[in-house]
Scaffold this motif. Structure first.
Motif, PDB file in Angstrom:
ATOM      1  N   ALA A  91       0.830  -1.206   0.000  1.00 20.69           N
ATOM      2  CA  ALA A  91       0.000   0.000   0.000  1.00 20.69           C
ATOM      3  C   ALA A  91       0.864   1.255   0.000  1.00 20.69           C
ATOM      4  CB  ALA A  91      -0.914  -0.007   1.225  1.00 20.69           C
ATOM      5  N   CYS A  92       0.340   2.309  -0.585  1.00 21.11           N
ATOM      6  CA  CYS A  92       1.022   3.600  -0.601  1.00 21.11           C
ATOM      7  C   CYS A  92       0.994   4.165   0.813  1.00 21.11           C
ATOM      8  CB  CYS A  92       0.300   4.524  -1.570  1.00 21.11           C
ATOM      9  SG  CYS A  92       1.035   6.152  -1.673  1.00 21.11           S
ATOM     10  N   THR A  93       2.145   4.510   1.333  1.00 17.97           N
ATOM     11  CA  THR A  93       2.241   5.051   2.675  1.00 17.97           C
ATOM     12  C   THR A  93       2.812   6.455   2.601  1.00 17.97           C
ATOM     13  OG1 THR A  93       2.636   2.851   3.553  1.00 17.97           O
ATOM     14  CG2 THR A  93       3.214   4.694   4.972  1.00 17.97           C
ATOM     15  N   CYS A  94       2.075   7.401   3.141  1.00 18.31           N
ATOM     16  CA  CYS A  94       2.495   8.794   3.116  1.00 18.31           C
ATOM     17  C   CYS A  94       2.940   9.216   4.507  1.00 18.31           C
ATOM     18  CB  CYS A  94       1.353   9.689   2.642  1.00 18.31           C
ATOM     19  SG  CYS A  94       0.724   9.239   1.012  1.00 18.31           S
ATOM     20  N   LEU A  95       4.020   9.984   4.561  1.00 19.65           N
ATOM     21  CA  LEU A  95       4.581  10.414   5.832  1.00 19.65           C
ATOM     22  C   LEU A  95       3.752  11.520   6.477  1.00 19.65           C
ATOM     23  CD1 LEU A  95       6.933  10.021   7.777  1.00 19.65           C
ATOM     24  CD2 LEU A  95       8.243  11.642   6.417  1.00 19.65           C
ATOM     25  N   PHE A  96       3.272  12.466   5.670  1.00 22.89           N
ATOM     26  CA  PHE A  96       2.527  13.609   6.199  1.00 22.89           C
ATOM     27  C   PHE A  96       1.097  13.573   5.683  1.00 22.89           C
ATOM     28  CE2 PHE A  96       6.974  14.875   5.704  1.00 22.89           C
ATOM     29  CZ  PHE A  96       7.297  15.060   7.034  1.00 22.89           C
ATOM     30  N   HIS A  97       0.158  14.016   6.522  1.00 23.93           N
ATOM     31  CA  HIS A  97      -1.244  13.981   6.150  1.00 23.93           C
ATOM     32  C   HIS A  97      -1.891  15.362   6.184  1.00 23.93           C
ATOM     33  CE1 HIS A  97      -1.067   9.658   6.112  1.00 23.93           C
ATOM     34  NE2 HIS A  97      -0.465   9.708   7.273  1.00 23.93           N
ATOM     35  N   ASN A  98      -1.319  16.284   6.913  1.00 22.69           N
ATOM     36  CA  ASN A  98      -1.835  17.637   7.011  1.00 22.69           C
ATOM     37  C   ASN A  98      -1.411  18.408   5.760  1.00 22.69           C
ATOM     38  OD1 ASN A  98      -1.272  20.516   7.566  1.00 22.69           O
ATOM     39  ND2 ASN A  98      -2.125  20.053   9.580  1.00 22.69           N
ATOM     40  N   PRO A  99      -2.348  19.075   5.064  1.00 28.93           N
ATOM     41  CA  PRO A  99      -1.986  19.793   3.829  1.00 28.93           C
ATOM     42  C   PRO A  99      -0.860  20.811   4.014  1.00 28.93           C
ATOM     43  CG  PRO A  99      -4.362  19.646   4.031  1.00 28.93           C
ATOM     44  CD  PRO A  99      -3.788  19.125   5.319  1.00 28.93           C
ATOM     45  N   GLN A 100      -0.810  21.493   5.155  1.00 26.56           N
ATOM     46  CA  GLN A 100       0.264  22.452   5.381  1.00 26.56           C
ATOM     47  C   GLN A 100       1.611  21.738   5.494  1.00 26.56           C
ATOM     48  OE1 GLN A 100      -0.044  24.969   8.835  1.00 26.56           O
ATOM     49  NE2 GLN A 100       1.742  26.165   8.262  1.00 26.56           N
ATOM     50  N   GLN A 101       1.653  20.596   6.198  1.00 27.80           N
ATOM     51  CA  GLN A 101       2.893  19.828   6.302  1.00 27.80           C
ATOM     52  C   GLN A 101       3.356  19.360   4.929  1.00 27.80           C
ATOM     53  OE1 GLN A 101       1.532  16.770   9.016  1.00 27.80           O
ATOM     54  NE2 GLN A 101       2.892  17.536  10.611  1.00 27.80           N
ATOM     55  N   ILE A 102       2.421  18.864   4.136  1.00 28.47           N
ATOM     56  CA  ILE A 102       2.763  18.388   2.790  1.00 28.47           C
ATOM     57  C   ILE A 102       3.315  19.555   1.968  1.00 28.47           C
ATOM     58  CG2 ILE A 102       1.841  17.454   0.645  1.00 28.47           C
ATOM     59  CD1 ILE A 102      -0.275  16.001   2.422  1.00 28.47           C
ATOM     60  N   PHE A 103       2.597  20.659   1.963  1.00 27.54           N
ATOM     61  CA  PHE A 103       3.009  21.840   1.207  1.00 27.54           C
ATOM     62  C   PHE A 103       4.416  22.279   1.612  1.00 27.54           C
ATOM     63  CE2 PHE A 103       3.431  26.356   0.505  1.00 27.54           C
ATOM     64  CZ  PHE A 103       2.811  26.589  -0.711  1.00 27.54           C
ATOM     65  N   CYS A 104       4.679  22.320   2.904  1.00 30.55           N
ATOM     66  CA  CYS A 104       5.940  22.852   3.412  1.00 30.55           C
ATOM     67  C   CYS A 104       7.111  21.885   3.295  1.00 30.55           C
ATOM     68  CB  CYS A 104       5.767  23.287   4.864  1.00 30.55           C
ATOM     69  SG  CYS A 104       4.637  24.693   5.061  1.00 30.55           S
ATOM     70  N   LYS A 105       6.872  20.609   3.278  1.00 33.21           N
ATOM     71  CA  LYS A 105       7.969  19.649   3.265  1.00 33.21           C
ATOM     72  C   LYS A 105       8.330  19.137   1.872  1.00 33.21           C
ATOM     73  CE  LYS A 105       7.425  18.330   8.030  1.00 33.21           C
ATOM     74  NZ  LYS A 105       8.602  18.800   8.703  1.00 33.21           N
ATOM     75  N   ASP A 106       7.444  19.309   0.898  1.00 29.15           N
ATOM     76  CA  ASP A 106       7.785  18.905  -0.467  1.00 29.15           C
ATOM     77  C   ASP A 106       8.813  19.871  -1.057  1.00 29.15           C
ATOM     78  OD1 ASP A 106       6.175  16.686  -0.452  1.00 29.15           O
ATOM     79  OD2 ASP A 106       4.690  17.452  -1.860  1.00 29.15           O
ATOM     80  N   ASP A 107       9.474  19.443  -2.132  1.00 24.90           N
ATOM     81  CA  ASP A 107      10.493  20.273  -2.785  1.00 24.90           C
ATOM     82  C   ASP A 107       9.894  21.493  -3.466  1.00 24.90           C
ATOM     83  OD1 ASP A 107      12.512  18.548  -2.038  1.00 24.90           O
ATOM     84  OD2 ASP A 107      12.660  17.571  -3.990  1.00 24.90           O
ATOM     85  N   PHE A 108       8.683  21.345  -3.983  1.00 22.83           N
ATOM     86  CA  PHE A 108       8.057  22.466  -4.684  1.00 22.83           C
ATOM     87  C   PHE A 108       6.558  22.448  -4.467  1.00 22.83           C
ATOM     88  CE2 PHE A 108       7.428  19.083  -7.752  1.00 22.83           C
ATOM     89  CZ  PHE A 108       6.179  19.348  -8.279  1.00 22.83           C
ATOM     90  N   ALA A 109       5.939  23.595  -4.697  1.00 28.53           N
ATOM     91  CA  ALA A 109       4.484  23.719  -4.734  1.00 28.53           C
ATOM     92  C   ALA A 109       4.182  24.854  -5.697  1.00 28.53           C
ATOM     93  CB  ALA A 109       3.917  24.015  -3.353  1.00 28.53           C
ATOM     94  N   GLY A 110       3.269  24.578  -6.622  1.00 30.25           N
ATOM     95  CA  GLY A 110       2.949  25.586  -7.617  1.00 30.25           C
ATOM     96  C   GLY A 110       1.562  25.408  -8.183  1.00 30.25           C
ATOM     97  N   ALA A 111       1.152  26.408  -8.963  1.00 31.15           N
ATOM     98  CA  ALA A 111      -0.133  26.354  -9.660  1.00 31.15           C
ATOM     99  C   ALA A 111       0.134  25.957 -11.108  1.00 31.15           C
ATOM    100  CB  ALA A 111      -0.829  27.712  -9.595  1.00 31.15           C
ATOM    101  N   PHE A 112      -0.673  25.014 -11.604  1.00 30.02           N
ATOM    102  CA  PHE A 112      -0.475  24.479 -12.947  1.00 30.02           C
ATOM    103  C   PHE A 112      -1.809  24.349 -13.670  1.00 30.02           C
ATOM    104  CE2 PHE A 112       2.939  22.879 -10.336  1.00 30.02           C
ATOM    105  CZ  PHE A 112       4.065  22.999 -11.140  1.00 30.02           C
ATOM    106  N   ARG A 113      -1.745  24.495 -14.975  1.00 29.16           N
ATOM    107  CA  ARG A 113      -2.861  24.133 -15.843  1.00 29.16           C
ATOM    108  C   ARG A 113      -2.419  22.875 -16.572  1.00 29.16           C
ATOM    109  NH1 ARG A 113      -4.170  24.464 -21.078  1.00 29.16           N
ATOM    110  NH2 ARG A 113      -6.379  24.488 -21.594  1.00 29.16           N
ATOM    111  N   ILE A 114      -3.196  21.812 -16.432  1.00 32.35           N
ATOM    112  CA  ILE A 114      -2.879  20.536 -17.075  1.00 32.35           C
ATOM    113  C   ILE A 114      -3.362  20.622 -18.518  1.00 32.35           C
ATOM    114  CG2 ILE A 114      -3.134  18.029 -16.951  1.00 32.35           C
ATOM    115  CD1 ILE A 114      -1.782  19.419 -14.471  1.00 32.35           C
TER     116      ILE A 114
END
Length: 153
Positions: A21-44
Motif C-alpha cells: 500500500a502507498c504510505t504517506c509520511l505527512f497527512h496535514n496539507p500544510q505539512q505536505i506543502f511545506c515539506k515537499d520540494d516544490f508547490a505551484g499552480a499548474f494548468r494541465i
C-alpha cells in the motif's frame, strides 16, 4: 491442521496489502506543502503520456509558490505514477487547474523533473488559482522545511 492453514492464509492476506500500500509520511496539507520540494499552480494541458509506469503531463506552470534551489528545471512537464492505490498514482484532468506539490528528480544529462503522487498536494480548482489561492505559511527554521520563494512565470 486445516484451521492453522486457514489462519495462516488469513494472516498473510492481511499483511500483503499493507506491504504494497502507498504510505504517506505527512497527512496535514500544510505539512505536505511545506515539506515537499516544490508547490505551484499548474494548468494541465493533456491526459498525459505513459512512459515506463509514469504518466507525463504537459503543463503550463502559472506560479511557483515554494521551491528548493534547483537548476535546469523542466517547467513544461509533471510526472506522476500511473498505478492508483499501492503505487501512489494520481490522475489529473486535462484543461484543469491544480495546486500541486511534489519532489524533484534529477537524471544525468536531463532537465530536472517535477514529480507528484497521492502523498503530495493535487488540489483541483475550477479556475486559475493564482489570483485567489493563499499558500500556507511555512516555518523555514525547521530542518525539514524548504526555503520559501515566490516565482510567477
Amino acid at each position: 491442521m486445516s484451521r492453522s492453514v486457514s489462519f495462516a492464509l488469513l494472516v498473510l492476506a492481511g499483511i500483503i496489502p499493507s506491504i504494497s500500500a502507498c504510505t504517506c509520511l505527512f497527512h496535514n496539507p500544510q505539512q505536505i506543502f511545506c515539506k515537499d520540494d516544490f508547490a505551484g499552480a499548474f494548468r494541465i494541458e493533456d491526459n498525459g503520456t505513459v512512459i515506463d509506469g509514469i504518466r507525463v503531463y504537459e503543463v503550463d506552470m502559472l506560479a511557483m509558490y515554494r521551491t528548493v534551489p534547483i537548476k535546469n528545471l523542466d517547467t513544461e512537464k509533471l510526472y506522476a505514477p500511473t498505478e492508483i492505490g499501492a503505487g501512489c498514482g494520481v490522475i489529473l484532468n486535462p484543461d484543469a487547474y491544480y495546486v500541486v506539490s511534489g519532489y524533484y528528480y534529477q537524471k544525468p544529462g536531463q532537465l530536472t523533473q517535477m514529480g507528484t503522487s497521492t502523498c503530495s498536494l493535487t488540489t483541483y480548482f475550477p479556475n486559475n488559482p493564482v489570483p485567489t489561492y493563499l499558500p500556507p505559511d511555512c516555518d523555514t527554521t525547521e530542518v525539514e522545511i524548504k526555503s520559501d520563494r515566490l516565482v510567477i512565470s
